[in-house]
Each structure stands twice: as C-alpha cells, then as structure tokens.
Design a protein around this motif. Structure first.
Motif, PDB file in Angstrom:
ATOM      1  N   GLY A  69      23.001 -19.872  15.331  1.00 19.56           N
ATOM      2  CA  GLY A  69      24.145 -19.682  14.719  1.00 19.56           C
ATOM      3  C   GLY A  69      25.348 -18.994  15.390  1.00 19.56           C
ATOM      4  N   GLU A  70      24.843 -17.760  15.830  1.00 20.52           N
ATOM      5  CA  GLU A  70      25.900 -17.127  16.447  1.00 20.52           C
ATOM      6  C   GLU A  70      26.340 -17.721  17.887  1.00 20.52           C
ATOM      7  OE1 GLU A  70      25.717 -12.787  19.391  1.00 20.52           O
ATOM      8  OE2 GLU A  70      24.316 -12.981  17.618  1.00 20.52           O
ATOM      9  N   LEU A  71      25.787 -18.304  18.440  1.00 17.41           N
ATOM     10  CA  LEU A  71      26.030 -19.273  19.838  1.00 17.41           C
ATOM     11  C   LEU A  71      26.991 -20.166  19.259  1.00 17.41           C
ATOM     12  CD1 LEU A  71      25.893 -20.012  22.754  1.00 17.41           C
ATOM     13  CD2 LEU A  71      23.872 -21.264  22.245  1.00 17.41           C
ATOM     14  N   ARG A  72      26.676 -20.837  18.423  1.00 22.79           N
ATOM     15  CA  ARG A  72      27.587 -22.196  17.702  1.00 22.79           C
ATOM     16  C   ARG A  72      28.981 -21.566  17.009  1.00 22.79           C
ATOM     17  NH1 ARG A  72      25.690 -27.116  18.086  1.00 22.79           N
ATOM     18  NH2 ARG A  72      23.192 -27.234  18.076  1.00 22.79           N
ATOM     19  N   VAL A  73      29.115 -20.221  16.630  1.00 23.64           N
ATOM     20  CA  VAL A  73      30.246 -19.592  16.347  1.00 23.64           C
ATOM     21  C   VAL A  73      31.181 -19.740  17.436  1.00 23.64           C
ATOM     22  CG1 VAL A  73      31.332 -17.475  15.768  1.00 23.64           C
ATOM     23  CG2 VAL A  73      29.614 -18.161  14.533  1.00 23.64           C
ATOM     24  N   ARG A  74      30.668 -19.243  18.697  1.00 17.10           N
ATOM     25  CA  ARG A  74      31.640 -19.330  19.997  1.00 17.10           C
ATOM     26  C   ARG A  74      31.560 -20.622  20.634  1.00 17.10           C
ATOM     27  NH1 ARG A  74      27.996 -15.196  21.336  1.00 17.10           N
ATOM     28  NH2 ARG A  74      27.075 -16.237  22.827  1.00 17.10           N
ATOM     29  N   ARG A  75      30.516 -21.484  20.492  1.00 24.49           N
ATOM     30  CA  ARG A  75      30.669 -22.881  21.106  1.00 24.49           C
ATOM     31  C   ARG A  75      30.065 -23.766  20.129  1.00 24.49           C
ATOM     32  NH1 ARG A  75      31.840 -22.522  26.396  1.00 24.49           N
ATOM     33  NH2 ARG A  75      31.473 -20.472  27.330  1.00 24.49           N
ATOM     34  N   PRO A  76      30.912 -24.460  19.068  1.00 18.38           N
ATOM     35  CA  PRO A  76      30.335 -25.352  18.100  1.00 18.38           C
ATOM     36  C   PRO A  76      29.860 -26.655  18.682  1.00 18.38           C
ATOM     37  CG  PRO A  76      32.858 -24.614  17.830  1.00 18.38           C
ATOM     38  CD  PRO A  76      32.370 -23.981  19.072  1.00 18.38           C
ATOM     39  N   GLU A  77      30.167 -27.110  19.869  1.00 15.52           N
ATOM     40  CA  GLU A  77      29.504 -28.441  20.331  1.00 15.52           C
ATOM     41  C   GLU A  77      28.324 -27.853  21.399  1.00 15.52           C
ATOM     42  OE1 GLU A  77      30.742 -31.147  19.676  1.00 15.52           O
ATOM     43  OE2 GLU A  77      32.326 -29.919  18.384  1.00 15.52           O
ATOM     44  N   ALA A  78      27.753 -26.757  21.274  1.00 16.06           N
ATOM     45  CA  ALA A  78      26.841 -26.316  22.117  1.00 16.06           C
ATOM     46  C   ALA A  78      25.595 -27.443  21.977  1.00 16.06           C
ATOM     47  CB  ALA A  78      26.317 -24.835  21.751  1.00 16.06           C
ATOM     48  N   ARG A  79      24.902 -27.567  23.214  1.00 17.21           N
ATOM     49  CA  ARG A  79      23.581 -28.125  23.091  1.00 17.21           C
ATOM     50  C   ARG A  79      22.656 -27.182  23.363  1.00 17.21           C
ATOM     51  NH1 ARG A  79      25.201 -32.536  20.930  1.00 17.21           N
ATOM     52  NH2 ARG A  79      26.827 -33.657  22.479  1.00 17.21           N
ATOM     53  N   VAL A  80      21.880 -26.685  22.235  1.00 18.43           N
ATOM     54  CA  VAL A  80      21.206 -25.539  22.300  1.00 18.43           C
ATOM     55  C   VAL A  80      19.760 -25.800  22.501  1.00 18.43           C
ATOM     56  CG1 VAL A  80      20.500 -23.738  20.406  1.00 18.43           C
ATOM     57  CG2 VAL A  80      22.671 -24.708  20.571  1.00 18.43           C
ATOM     58  N   TRP A  81      19.172 -24.915  23.145  1.00 20.55           N
ATOM     59  CA  TRP A  81      17.748 -24.603  23.715  1.00 20.55           C
ATOM     60  C   TRP A  81      17.315 -23.090  23.438  1.00 20.55           C
ATOM     61  CZ3 TRP A  81      15.038 -22.026  27.251  1.00 20.55           C
ATOM     62  CH2 TRP A  81      13.549 -22.297  27.307  1.00 20.55           C
TER      63      TRP A  81
END
Length: 102
Positions: A69-81
């Motif tokens: 969630g914190e990462l997606r605040v900065r990078r909404p289009e993130a491909r998260v692992w």
C-alpha cells in the motif's frame, strides 16, 4: 493501462499485466538480493519489503498490505513483488519458519 467498455459500468481503466508472474518473481528477487537486502536485513528482520520490479523502488511494512500500500501511494502502476526480510519465503505452512540460509 487501457480503457475498456464494461456493460452497465461504463469505461473503466484497467491495469493489464506486462510481464508473466514468473518474471516478476525473478526480477523482484534479483533486485532484493542486489540492491535492498544489505540495507534492510539488520534493522527490519521479519518485516515485509514490497518492490516495484519496474523501477526498483521499495517500501517496508509490518504486512504485505502495509508495504504494498505504501509503495502504491508513490507508484500506483507498480508491479509488486514482496519478501519477508531474513526468510526464504513470504509465508510458511505448519512448523516454524526457517531463517534464510537454513
């Protein structure tokens, strides 16, 4: 991102996968081992690191939901692992979790 017409819902923006899940996992592990592990292992043992495999940006949290969630605040289009710091796997089933290297 693309737009799709969905009956009764109108036009919606949809994130379409750009990489197979196996590539996301491989890239995430490579980025973690190369760039992040040495920075987080002593101070964040047992916490979760979520990594955007496209940019290398990452966030740390007490759960996958918090870190991603914190990462997606900065990078909404993130491909998260995500990975648990100090462990070979994010989760475990039964018994006790093994530390990395056991």
């Amino acid at each position: 991102m693309s737009e799709r017409q969905i009956p009764s819902l109108g036009v919606m923006t949809v994130n379409e996968p750009t990489r197979p899940k196996s590539d996301v996992a491989r890239l995430g592990d490579e980025i973690y081992q190369r760039d992040i592990r040495s920075k987080v292992e002593t101070r964040h043992h047992g916490e979760i690191v979520s990594i955007d495999v496209d940019s290398g940006d990452y966030a740390i949290g007490g759960s996958v939901v918090a870190a991603a969630g914190e990462l997606r605040v900065r990078r909404p289009e993130a491909r998260v692992w995500s990975v648990r710091v100090g462990y070979p796997a994010l989760r475990h089933f039964g018994g006790r979790p093994l530390l990395r290297g056991q």
